[in-house]
Motif scaffolding. Structure first.
Motif, PDB file in Angstrom:
ATOM      1  N   TYR A 159      -0.522  -3.552 -13.727  1.00 19.87           N
ATOM      2  CA  TYR A 159      -0.745  -3.141 -12.383  1.00 19.87           C
ATOM      3  C   TYR A 159      -0.886  -4.359 -11.245  1.00 19.87           C
ATOM      4  O   TYR A 159      -0.421  -3.909 -10.324  1.00 19.87           O
ATOM      5  CB  TYR A 159      -2.224  -2.205 -12.421  1.00 19.87           C
ATOM      6  N   ALA A 160      -1.404  -5.064 -11.642  1.00 18.56           N
ATOM      7  CA  ALA A 160      -1.658  -6.131 -10.534  1.00 18.56           C
ATOM      8  C   ALA A 160      -0.200  -6.761 -10.106  1.00 18.56           C
ATOM      9  O   ALA A 160       0.211  -7.042  -9.134  1.00 18.56           O
ATOM     10  CB  ALA A 160      -2.348  -7.429 -11.040  1.00 18.56           C
ATOM     11  N   ALA A 161       0.637  -6.813 -11.357  1.00 14.42           N
ATOM     12  CA  ALA A 161       1.946  -7.116 -11.003  1.00 14.42           C
ATOM     13  C   ALA A 161       2.862  -6.286  -9.906  1.00 14.42           C
ATOM     14  O   ALA A 161       3.392  -6.826  -9.191  1.00 14.42           O
ATOM     15  CB  ALA A 161       2.918  -7.365 -12.073  1.00 14.42           C
ATOM     16  N   VAL A 162       2.761  -5.356 -10.305  1.00 19.73           N
ATOM     17  CA  VAL A 162       3.255  -4.150  -9.320  1.00 19.73           C
ATOM     18  C   VAL A 162       2.655  -4.246  -7.979  1.00 19.73           C
ATOM     19  O   VAL A 162       3.586  -4.290  -6.965  1.00 19.73           O
ATOM     20  CB  VAL A 162       3.117  -2.548  -9.846  1.00 19.73           C
ATOM     21  N   LEU A 163       1.517  -4.316  -7.721  1.00 23.79           N
ATOM     22  CA  LEU A 163       0.816  -4.430  -6.363  1.00 23.79           C
ATOM     23  C   LEU A 163       1.371  -5.571  -5.697  1.00 23.79           C
ATOM     24  O   LEU A 163       1.363  -5.758  -4.465  1.00 23.79           O
ATOM     25  CB  LEU A 163      -0.563  -4.311  -6.439  1.00 23.79           C
ATOM     26  N   VAL A 164       1.750  -6.762  -6.632  1.00 22.75           N
ATOM     27  CA  VAL A 164       1.846  -7.958  -5.852  1.00 22.75           C
ATOM     28  C   VAL A 164       3.665  -8.275  -5.744  1.00 22.75           C
ATOM     29  O   VAL A 164       4.004  -8.459  -4.569  1.00 22.75           O
ATOM     30  CB  VAL A 164       1.390  -9.165  -6.742  1.00 22.75           C
ATOM     31  N   CYS A 165       4.200  -7.804  -6.644  1.00 25.67           N
ATOM     32  CA  CYS A 165       5.612  -7.901  -6.946  1.00 25.67           C
ATOM     33  C   CYS A 165       6.376  -7.070  -5.757  1.00 25.67           C
ATOM     34  O   CYS A 165       7.350  -7.330  -4.913  1.00 25.67           O
ATOM     35  CB  CYS A 165       6.317  -7.771  -8.062  1.00 25.67           C
ATOM     36  N   VAL A 166       5.958  -5.629  -5.750  1.00 27.92           N
ATOM     37  CA  VAL A 166       6.604  -4.629  -4.985  1.00 27.92           C
ATOM     38  C   VAL A 166       6.532  -5.056  -3.399  1.00 27.92           C
ATOM     39  O   VAL A 166       7.553  -5.102  -2.792  1.00 27.92           O
ATOM     40  CB  VAL A 166       6.052  -3.470  -5.253  1.00 27.92           C
ATOM     41  N   PRO A 167       5.283  -5.403  -2.815  1.00 27.66           N
ATOM     42  CA  PRO A 167       5.306  -6.142  -1.243  1.00 27.66           C
ATOM     43  C   PRO A 167       6.163  -7.363  -1.236  1.00 27.66           C
ATOM     44  O   PRO A 167       7.010  -7.319  -0.256  1.00 27.66           O
ATOM     45  CB  PRO A 167       4.018  -6.203  -1.053  1.00 27.66           C
ATOM     46  N   LEU A 168       6.104  -8.220  -2.174  1.00 23.79           N
ATOM     47  CA  LEU A 168       7.173  -9.413  -2.015  1.00 23.79           C
ATOM     48  C   LEU A 168       8.509  -8.952  -2.150  1.00 23.79           C
ATOM     49  O   LEU A 168       9.452  -9.427  -1.170  1.00 23.79           O
ATOM     50  CB  LEU A 168       6.793 -10.305  -3.241  1.00 23.79           C
ATOM     51  N   LEU A 169       9.039  -8.105  -2.952  1.00 25.30           N
ATOM     52  CA  LEU A 169      10.220  -7.379  -2.845  1.00 25.30           C
ATOM     53  C   LEU A 169      10.663  -6.861  -1.736  1.00 25.30           C
ATOM     54  O   LEU A 169      11.865  -7.184  -1.044  1.00 25.30           O
ATOM     55  CB  LEU A 169      10.722  -6.626  -3.972  1.00 25.30           C
TER      56      LEU A 169
ATOM     57  N   ALA B 289       5.038  -1.204   2.014  1.00 27.01           N
ATOM     58  CA  ALA B 289       5.295  -1.286   0.502  1.00 27.01           C
ATOM     59  C   ALA B 289       4.033  -1.132  -0.508  1.00 27.01           C
ATOM     60  O   ALA B 289       3.913  -0.776  -1.435  1.00 27.01           O
ATOM     61  CB  ALA B 289       6.253  -2.419   0.048  1.00 27.01           C
ATOM     62  N   PHE B 290       3.056  -1.964   0.263  1.00 26.92           N
ATOM     63  CA  PHE B 290       1.831  -2.240  -0.274  1.00 26.92           C
ATOM     64  C   PHE B 290       1.020  -1.042  -0.342  1.00 26.92           C
ATOM     65  O   PHE B 290       0.491  -0.393  -1.387  1.00 26.92           O
ATOM     66  CB  PHE B 290       1.016  -3.291   0.247  1.00 26.92           C
ATOM     67  N   LEU B 291       1.041  -0.197   0.588  1.00 25.82           N
ATOM     68  CA  LEU B 291       0.458   1.007   0.520  1.00 25.82           C
ATOM     69  C   LEU B 291       1.143   2.296  -0.351  1.00 25.82           C
ATOM     70  O   LEU B 291       0.561   2.945  -0.792  1.00 25.82           O
ATOM     71  CB  LEU B 291       0.430   1.667   2.093  1.00 25.82           C
ATOM     72  N   GLY B 292       2.652   2.093  -0.355  1.00 19.95           N
ATOM     73  CA  GLY B 292       3.264   3.034  -1.236  1.00 19.95           C
ATOM     74  C   GLY B 292       2.759   2.738  -2.817  1.00 19.95           C
ATOM     75  O   GLY B 292       2.785   3.513  -3.579  1.00 19.95           O
ATOM     76  N   ALA B 293       2.907   1.228  -2.951  1.00 18.70           N
ATOM     77  CA  ALA B 293       2.526   0.902  -4.356  1.00 18.70           C
ATOM     78  C   ALA B 293       1.280   1.529  -4.876  1.00 18.70           C
ATOM     79  O   ALA B 293       0.878   1.827  -5.735  1.00 18.70           O
ATOM     80  CB  ALA B 293       2.503  -0.625  -4.536  1.00 18.70           C
ATOM     81  N   LEU B 294       0.014   1.338  -3.968  1.00 17.31           N
ATOM     82  CA  LEU B 294      -1.124   1.949  -4.024  1.00 17.31           C
ATOM     83  C   LEU B 294      -1.163   3.392  -4.285  1.00 17.31           C
ATOM     84  O   LEU B 294      -1.869   3.983  -5.225  1.00 17.31           O
ATOM     85  CB  LEU B 294      -2.104   1.473  -3.121  1.00 17.31           C
ATOM     86  N   LEU B 295      -0.282   4.159  -3.561  1.00 16.97           N
ATOM     87  CA  LEU B 295      -0.351   5.327  -3.814  1.00 16.97           C
ATOM     88  C   LEU B 295       0.370   5.743  -5.021  1.00 16.97           C
ATOM     89  O   LEU B 295       0.115   6.795  -5.774  1.00 16.97           O
ATOM     90  CB  LEU B 295       0.662   6.120  -2.704  1.00 16.97           C
ATOM     91  N   GLY B 296       1.520   4.914  -5.360  1.00 20.89           N
ATOM     92  CA  GLY B 296       2.221   5.320  -6.768  1.00 20.89           C
ATOM     93  C   GLY B 296       1.017   4.961  -8.012  1.00 20.89           C
ATOM     94  O   GLY B 296       0.923   5.652  -8.776  1.00 20.89           O
TER      95      GLY B 296
END
Length: 757
Positions: free
Chosen positions: A290-300, A250-257
């Motif tokens: 941006y920071a919230a997306v990179l943190v919350c998506v992997p947590l989710l 999920a973190f790699l996907g968030a970085l790609l997004g």
């Protein structure tokens, strides 16, 4: 355990790499859509928070004894129009050295100069002066800065004039400071509600997509984790491994997004949420977002993985011996049927416009909840029906798998039902409302220009001068509206209506009979004719017409009365060369448009406020409704694509989980195309079924909602071709994305790969 989880994810062989790639692609698509929504909301918030100099009210001047020591300025703000585009106009005159300045200007224009926004400056250079430029006395002396504008396309002009000239304009105010309130005060809550609805419509499918991505190959991972538990790992250690395994993808996907968003940002900046484009630099997420997306998506993703592996934590052998899930029960369709019944009840009973707002809200909530609840039961029903009516091997295998786990099959597309439902309902309502507005008063007012002349109107001499000049234009008819010296106290058309404040001459009223009639033998008649001047919803006109009738009080004469407003009928397109066609008809239409702008330019010199034809008023609202519809259609398309991505993830995971049985079927002689048909049917049936049920529910509520609005000129209408093209293209794109995964099936089930753990 964290290191072991990273090793299993990054160095677990080809299957782990493929799974990681699918998770990253699915999450990247969801994150990109989320960043688009956030960027548009940020642009709207920044634009609405700018200083609203147009909102400056000032005070009514107590006198015009002007001297060099006076402070403040005289402001006269009003709106003008050109070819259906709104122009913000401010006539200002300084009363002293400390006069307020509009944001975006270093100083106010001197008398004989005006400053225009960049878009208006370009427009002034491209059209004849008598159609636009002559409305602004003086010469172009500068440009209005972006601090005063809500977007790059806004038409704004600040005209510098002498104090006595501004004092002579109706509605002038004395201003000491520029107000710093926010823009969109009237519609801000509506727009924010729209963003909230869009966020809900998009966030739910995004959650489904992220959850589906992190559950890839859940069965194989459960078996692997159960084996690890059997050799002594604790439940907590398994949880850490599972969370790391899901979070890294999920973190790699968030970085790609995040990396993909700048590529789509220019297209996002062209989206006209409020009727105009935003400045490009405002269309961007904030750093903390941006920071919230990179943190919350992997947590989710980690939480979703933990939830999907809850059985492993309870019993290591739980993944080996699974009990068949209970099939969905029929009660799941009750909320959906109840909501549709509440909508349809008044219509079937012939009660028409009796849909209470509270009942409508409850019914809408029931339908939305019912769509999500009924999905698994409908999926199971469709699968069983397909198994009975068809005899093909592919259909039989697909329907049996869907019937065995309808909840899991519907889970991947459950997020799109709300968006498709709302999009379909809006697309069914908007065409009816737009057509109803365009047909107001039977079309008799379409080409009529309305022009209020400010507080107090024009004195009799200036009013007569304006009427003479208007009547000098060929093909133009004028209905003057005069202000009564004192409103009539004891004459009302409706028991609840206000007393008449204006009067018109009967000879002129006969040219636009839809507005009303005169008593027999009367020369002029009283009525609230000014009510049609400020209405921004043409549907309201039908409810207040006629404005006078046989029982209305006559007026002996209009001589000596101030001119409050004029209604100008532009008959140039109907009276000139009606027998001509082709190029002649085109010239007549162009001449009519040019005459309209010349008339507007003349009215601007006499202080008319926002002169617009009723067709332009309808078009303005139609544009707003169409933008809402386009946003809804965009939401439908995005959710269909998101649902397709969810299905791709589910298909990829299913292929990995079922590699062994599919390979055995290949070894037994089953053709690869049959297995591909099985996978396609398993994926397409829930997607098409969810979209069809949601669209049918949207159609079902659109008609009662239109009827409940009590619109005389509106009637239910099917959505336009854009809706069907959007929905069809979204479904086709989703199915195409699914087809892109099918080539993996032939490779994964090749007989040479028949080696199993």
């Amino acid at each position: 355990m964290i290191a072991l989880g990273l090793r299993l994810s990054l160095r677990g062989g080809g299957e782990a790499v493929a799974r990681l790639a699918l998770i990253g692609a699915g999450v990247a698509a969801g994150v990109t859509v989320l960043l688009v929504t956030l960027s548009l909301f940020n642009a709207f918030q920044a634009t609405s928070a700018r200083p609203c100099w147009e909102c400056t009210t000032g005070t009514a001047p107590s006198g015009w004894a002007l001297d060099a020591t006076a402070d403040g300025a005289l402001w006269n703000y009003r709106e003008d129009y050109y070819a259906g585009q709104s122009i913000k106009r401010l006539d200002a005159a300084a009363l002293g050295p400390r006069a307020p300045v509009v944001p975006g200007l270093a100083r106010m224009p001197a008398p004989g100069q005006y400053y225009a926004s960049p878009a208006l400056a370009r427009l002034l250079a491209s059209v004849p002066p008598e159609q636009l430029g002559d409305r602004f006395p003086g010469t172009l002396g500068g440009t209005v800065g972006r601090a005063a504008l809500s977007g790059p396309d806004e038409l704004t002009v600040v005209v510098g004039r002498k104090p006595l000239e501004v004092a002579a304009l109706a509605g002038t105010r004395q201003v000491d400071t520029v107000e710093t309130g926010t823009g969109y005060d009237d519609f801000g809550d509506i727009y924010r509600f729209g963003f909230a609805v869009a966020a809900i419509g998009l966030f739910v499918p995004l959650l489904v997509l992220v959850g589906a991505a992190t559950r890839l190959s859940a069965a194989r991972r459960e078996a692997r984790f159960a084996a690890i538990r059997l050799v002594g790992a604790t439940s907590r250690q398994i949880s850490v491994i599972a969370a790391v395994d899901a979070a890294i993808g999920a973190f790699l996907g968030a970085l790609l997004g995040v990396a993909l968003f700048p590529l789509v940002r220019p297209a996002v900046a062209d989206v006209r949420i409020t009727g105009a484009r935003f400045f490009l630099d405002l269309v961007a997420p904030a750093p903390w977002q941006y920071a919230a997306v990179l943190v919350c998506v992997p947590l989710l993703a980690g939480c979703s993985a933990l939830w999907s592996l809850r059985r492993v934590r309870v019993s290591p052998l739980g993944t080996v011996k699974k009990a068949a899930p209970r099939p969905p029960r029929v009660w799941r369709v009750i909320p959906l049927l109840a909501g549709l019944g509440l909508f349809a009840g008044p219509v079937f009973r012939g009660e028409g416009h009796k849909l209470d707002e509270g009942v409508a809200g409850a019914a809408l909530a029931l339908v939305m909840v019912g769509l999500v609840l009924a999905g698994p039961w409908l999926t199971m029903l469709a699968a069983r029906l397909a198994a009975r009516v068809t005899g093909g091997a592919a259909t039989l295998l697909a329907s049996q798998r869907l019937a065995a786990d309808p909840r899991g099959a519907f889970r991947s597309v459950s997020g799109l039902v709300l968006a498709v439902f709302l999009g379909t309902a809006i697309s069914g309502i908007v065409p009816a409302v737009v057509s109803g507005q365009q047909a107001v008063a039977g079309g008799a007012l379409t080409g009529v220009l309305r022009a209020p002349l400010g507080l107090g109107g024009l004195p009799p001499r200036e009013g007569a001068e304006l009427l003479d000049r208007l009547r000098s234009y060929p093909g133009v008819g004028v209905l003057p509206v005069y202000a009564l010296a004192e409103p009539a106290e004891n004459h009302v058309i409706s028991p609840d209506g206000p007393p008449p404040t204006t009067a018109v001459e009967c000879a002129e009223l006969a040219r636009i009979p839809v507005l009303g009639t005169c008593p027999a033998g009367a020369r002029a008649v009283m009525g609230n004719f000014e009510r049609v001047m400020g209405l921004d919803n043409p549907l309201t006109v039908d409810r207040i017409l006629p404005l006078s009738g046989p029982s209305s009080r006559p007026v002996s004469t209009t001589t000596g009365l101030s001119l409050a407003a004029v209604l100008v009928r532009l008959d140039a397109t109907n009276s000139a060369d009606e027998s001509s066609a082709g190029a002649g008809a085109g010239r007549t239409e162009a001449d009519g448009a040019a005459t309209l702008e010349r008339v507007r330019t003349l009215l601007a010199r006499y202080g008319a406020d926002a002169p617009m034809t009723f067709a332009e008023v309808a078009q303005t609202r139609a544009t707003l409704f169409t933008q809402v519809e386009n946003i809804a259609l965009g939401m439908v398309a995005l959710t269909l694509l998101t649902g397709g991505c969810s299905l791709v993830v589910a298909v990829g995971g299913g292929l990995m989980e079922r590699r062994q049985p599919f390979t055995l079927l290949r070894l037994a002689g089953t053709p690869a195309r049959t297995l591909a048909s099985v996978v396609l049917l398993e994926s397409a049936l829930p997607l098409v079924l969810a979209a069809a049920v949601a669209a049918a529910a949207g159609f079902g509520v659109a008609g009662p909602l239109i009827d409940g609005l009590a619109m005389k000129s509106a009637s239910p209408a099917l959505p336009g071709p854009v809706y069907f093209a959007t929905a069809g293209a979204g479904l086709a794109a989703s199915l195409l994305v699914i087809l892109m995964v099918l080539p993996l099936l032939r490779h994964m089930t090749a007989p040479d790969n028949a080696r199993f753990e």
